[in-house]
Design an enzyme around this catalytic site. Sequence first.
Site, PDB file in Angstrom:
ATOM      1  N   GLU A   1      58.190   8.908  11.091  1.00 58.64           N
ATOM      2  CA  GLU A   1      58.955   8.605  12.294  1.00 58.64           C
ATOM      3  C   GLU A   1      58.272   7.477  13.065  1.00 58.64           C
ATOM      4  O   GLU A   1      57.417   7.732  13.914  1.00 58.64           O
ATOM      5  CB  GLU A   1      59.032   9.843  13.191  1.00 58.64           C
ATOM      6  CG  GLU A   1      59.776  10.989  12.557  1.00 58.64           C
ATOM      7  CD  GLU A   1      60.589  11.736  13.606  1.00 58.64           C
ATOM      8  OE1 GLU A   1      61.805  11.831  13.445  1.00 58.64           O
ATOM      9  OE2 GLU A   1      59.996  12.198  14.591  1.00 58.64           O
TER      10      GLU A   1
ATOM     11  N   SER B   1      66.454   7.226  15.096  1.00 62.80           N
ATOM     12  CA  SER B   1      67.794   6.638  15.235  1.00 62.80           C
ATOM     13  C   SER B   1      68.658   6.787  13.984  1.00 62.80           C
ATOM     14  O   SER B   1      69.429   5.891  13.643  1.00 62.80           O
ATOM     15  CB  SER B   1      67.690   5.165  15.659  1.00 62.80           C
ATOM     16  OG  SER B   1      67.078   5.066  16.937  1.00 62.80           O
TER      17      SER B   1
ATOM     18  N   ASN C   1      66.637  17.859  15.550  1.00 58.77           N
ATOM     19  CA  ASN C   1      65.712  18.244  16.617  1.00 58.77           C
ATOM     20  C   ASN C   1      66.426  18.092  17.956  1.00 58.77           C
ATOM     21  O   ASN C   1      66.694  16.977  18.392  1.00 58.77           O
ATOM     22  CB  ASN C   1      64.474  17.331  16.529  1.00 58.77           C
ATOM     23  CG  ASN C   1      63.511  17.527  17.680  1.00 58.77           C
ATOM     24  OD1 ASN C   1      63.627  18.487  18.450  1.00 58.77           O
ATOM     25  ND2 ASN C   1      62.546  16.622  17.789  1.00 58.77           N
ATOM     26  N   TRP C   2      66.701  19.204  18.583  1.00 55.90           N
ATOM     27  CA  TRP C   2      67.440  19.173  19.853  1.00 55.90           C
ATOM     28  C   TRP C   2      66.534  18.891  21.044  1.00 55.90           C
ATOM     29  O   TRP C   2      67.017  18.773  22.165  1.00 55.90           O
ATOM     30  CB  TRP C   2      68.208  20.489  20.054  1.00 55.90           C
ATOM     31  CG  TRP C   2      69.380  20.631  19.130  1.00 55.90           C
ATOM     32  CD1 TRP C   2      69.887  19.672  18.292  1.00 55.90           C
ATOM     33  CD2 TRP C   2      70.212  21.784  18.954  1.00 55.90           C
ATOM     34  NE1 TRP C   2      70.970  20.159  17.614  1.00 55.90           N
ATOM     35  CE2 TRP C   2      71.193  21.456  18.004  1.00 55.90           C
ATOM     36  CE3 TRP C   2      70.214  23.072  19.513  1.00 55.90           C
ATOM     37  CZ2 TRP C   2      72.169  22.365  17.590  1.00 55.90           C
ATOM     38  CZ3 TRP C   2      71.179  23.976  19.113  1.00 55.90           C
ATOM     39  CH2 TRP C   2      72.155  23.629  18.164  1.00 55.90           C
ATOM     40  N   LYS C   3      65.237  18.826  20.821  1.00 58.33           N
ATOM     41  CA  LYS C   3      64.285  18.534  21.912  1.00 58.33           C
ATOM     42  C   LYS C   3      64.565  19.466  23.091  1.00 58.33           C
ATOM     43  O   LYS C   3      64.904  20.621  22.872  1.00 58.33           O
ATOM     44  CB  LYS C   3      64.340  17.048  22.272  1.00 58.33           C
ATOM     45  CG  LYS C   3      64.133  16.174  21.021  1.00 58.33           C
ATOM     46  CD  LYS C   3      63.954  14.714  21.293  1.00 58.33           C
ATOM     47  CE  LYS C   3      63.766  13.980  19.955  1.00 58.33           C
ATOM     48  NZ  LYS C   3      63.518  12.549  20.112  1.00 58.33           N
TER      49      LYS C   3
ATOM     50  N   GLU D   1      56.441  12.659  20.408  1.00 59.75           N
ATOM     51  CA  GLU D   1      56.558  12.986  21.835  1.00 59.75           C
ATOM     52  C   GLU D   1      55.474  13.967  22.249  1.00 59.75           C
ATOM     53  O   GLU D   1      54.961  13.910  23.370  1.00 59.75           O
ATOM     54  CB  GLU D   1      57.968  13.525  22.140  1.00 59.75           C
ATOM     55  CG  GLU D   1      58.982  12.381  22.145  1.00 59.75           C
ATOM     56  CD  GLU D   1      60.405  12.795  21.847  1.00 59.75           C
ATOM     57  OE1 GLU D   1      60.742  13.990  21.928  1.00 59.75           O
ATOM     58  OE2 GLU D   1      61.207  11.887  21.524  1.00 59.75           O
TER      59      GLU D   1
ATOM     60  N   HIS E   1      55.101  16.003  16.461  1.00 64.61           N
ATOM     61  CA  HIS E   1      56.117  15.010  16.841  1.00 64.61           C
ATOM     62  C   HIS E   1      55.476  13.994  17.791  1.00 64.61           C
ATOM     63  O   HIS E   1      54.640  14.352  18.622  1.00 64.61           O
ATOM     64  CB  HIS E   1      57.307  15.710  17.508  1.00 64.61           C
ATOM     65  CG  HIS E   1      58.465  14.786  17.734  1.00 64.61           C
ATOM     66  ND1 HIS E   1      58.498  13.897  18.784  1.00 64.61           N
ATOM     67  CD2 HIS E   1      59.597  14.588  17.022  1.00 64.61           C
ATOM     68  CE1 HIS E   1      59.625  13.201  18.708  1.00 64.61           C
ATOM     69  NE2 HIS E   1      60.310  13.596  17.648  1.00 64.61           N
TER      70      HIS E   1
ATOM     71  N   GLY F   1      67.309  13.219  15.916  1.00 65.14           N
ATOM     72  CA  GLY F   1      67.273  13.648  17.310  1.00 65.14           C
ATOM     73  C   GLY F   1      68.659  13.580  17.930  1.00 65.14           C
ATOM     74  O   GLY F   1      69.493  14.467  17.754  1.00 65.14           O
ATOM     75  N   GLY F   2      68.919  12.482  18.630  1.00 61.28           N
ATOM     76  CA  GLY F   2      70.152  12.327  19.409  1.00 61.28           C
ATOM     77  C   GLY F   2      71.432  12.656  18.654  1.00 61.28           C
ATOM     78  O   GLY F   2      72.333  13.304  19.208  1.00 61.28           O
TER      79      GLY F   2
ATOM     80  N   GLY G   1      64.881   7.306  19.358  1.00 63.17           N
ATOM     81  CA  GLY G   1      65.693   7.273  20.568  1.00 63.17           C
ATOM     82  C   GLY G   1      66.022   5.870  21.053  1.00 63.17           C
ATOM     83  O   GLY G   1      66.496   5.693  22.174  1.00 63.17           O
TER      84      GLY G   1
HETATM   85  P1  PGA Z   1      66.332  10.068  17.445  1.00 62.67           P
HETATM   86  O1  PGA Z   1      65.043  11.015  17.449  1.00 62.67           O
HETATM   87  O2  PGA Z   1      67.145  10.436  16.229  1.00 62.67           O
HETATM   88  O3  PGA Z   1      67.050  10.375  18.722  1.00 62.67           O
HETATM   89  O4  PGA Z   1      65.842   8.671  17.361  1.00 62.67           O
HETATM   90  C1  PGA Z   1      64.354  11.250  16.256  1.00 62.67           C
HETATM   91  C2  PGA Z   1      63.230  12.228  16.483  1.00 62.67           C
HETATM   92  O5  PGA Z   1      62.614  12.243  17.561  1.00 62.67           O
HETATM   93  O6  PGA Z   1      62.911  13.000  15.560  1.00 62.67           O
END
Ligand code: PGA
Length: 264
Positions: free
Chosen positions: A179, A221, A16-18, A108, A106, A242-243, A185
């Site tokens: 998650e 993470s 997920n590149w957000k 977020e 998600h 994510g990251g 993150g």
């Molecule tokens: P992260 O994000 O790997 O940067 O912790 C995970 C996500 O939001 O799906």
Amino acid sequence: LPKTTVSPGGALIAGNWKMHKLSSEAVETLRQLQSCLAEAGPLPAGDVLICPPFTALWALRASLDPSGPLGLAAQDVHWQDQGAYTGEVSAPMLVDAGCRAVLIGHSERRAQAGETDSQVAAKTNAALDAGLMPIICVGETLEQRQAGETDLTLKAQVKAVVDGLADQHRSAELVLAYEPVWAIGTGQAAVGADALAAAATIRATLPPQLAAKARVLYGGSVKATNVAEFMRHPQIAGVLVGGASLEGREFGRLVISGLKAKSR
Ligand code: PGA
């Protein structure tokens, strides 16, 4: 036939590149991922999805083999096919842009856009109607965890999706991503045992016809160095990253490690 959906059952890794990357940067990242995977030689089977911002979908699509294991997913979808919904994107539009899957709910979006359980359910139906694989995100906050409400939270989030499923989707194939919000993150991933416990709770909340086909992912993470800790378990089909998906070669190493752990 072009591959429009994600293969049933198998391993699944999604990046997920957000809200990152212009389309030129997205294409370059994909190129690095592809060369990293190609250098690794034949890999165990599994789907690898990139979830870029909407604006990069078309550019990436041109660099992807529609029948290959590497595909596109979106980060969100609206529950209506079309209409007066300024700023929204529908499931048929995502299919049109080359998506096989879509992230839904998600944390977020739940926290920043006020997305509710009933909207998550409606979006799940819309994705399934269009033939997109829904990747539904669930997970507890740190406060909920500290209050001992992890199971309660997961059950409520999963039950809202199950209860909201349209009749024609009552035995659909769903992907549920566990998650924990405190792990996203933060660099502080859950441990394999947490993910296994959550996967069991999620599965137990699904009626048998959904549980039989559902896949559970772990997210929060995940890195190349810890992906095997999650993917080596048969109960965990894959990961949502994510990251560590933002850099093509780093994500490539994660994919290689994850797919190998799954096939062991
Ligand atoms: P992260 O994000 O790997 O940067 O912790 C995970 C996500 O939001 O799906």
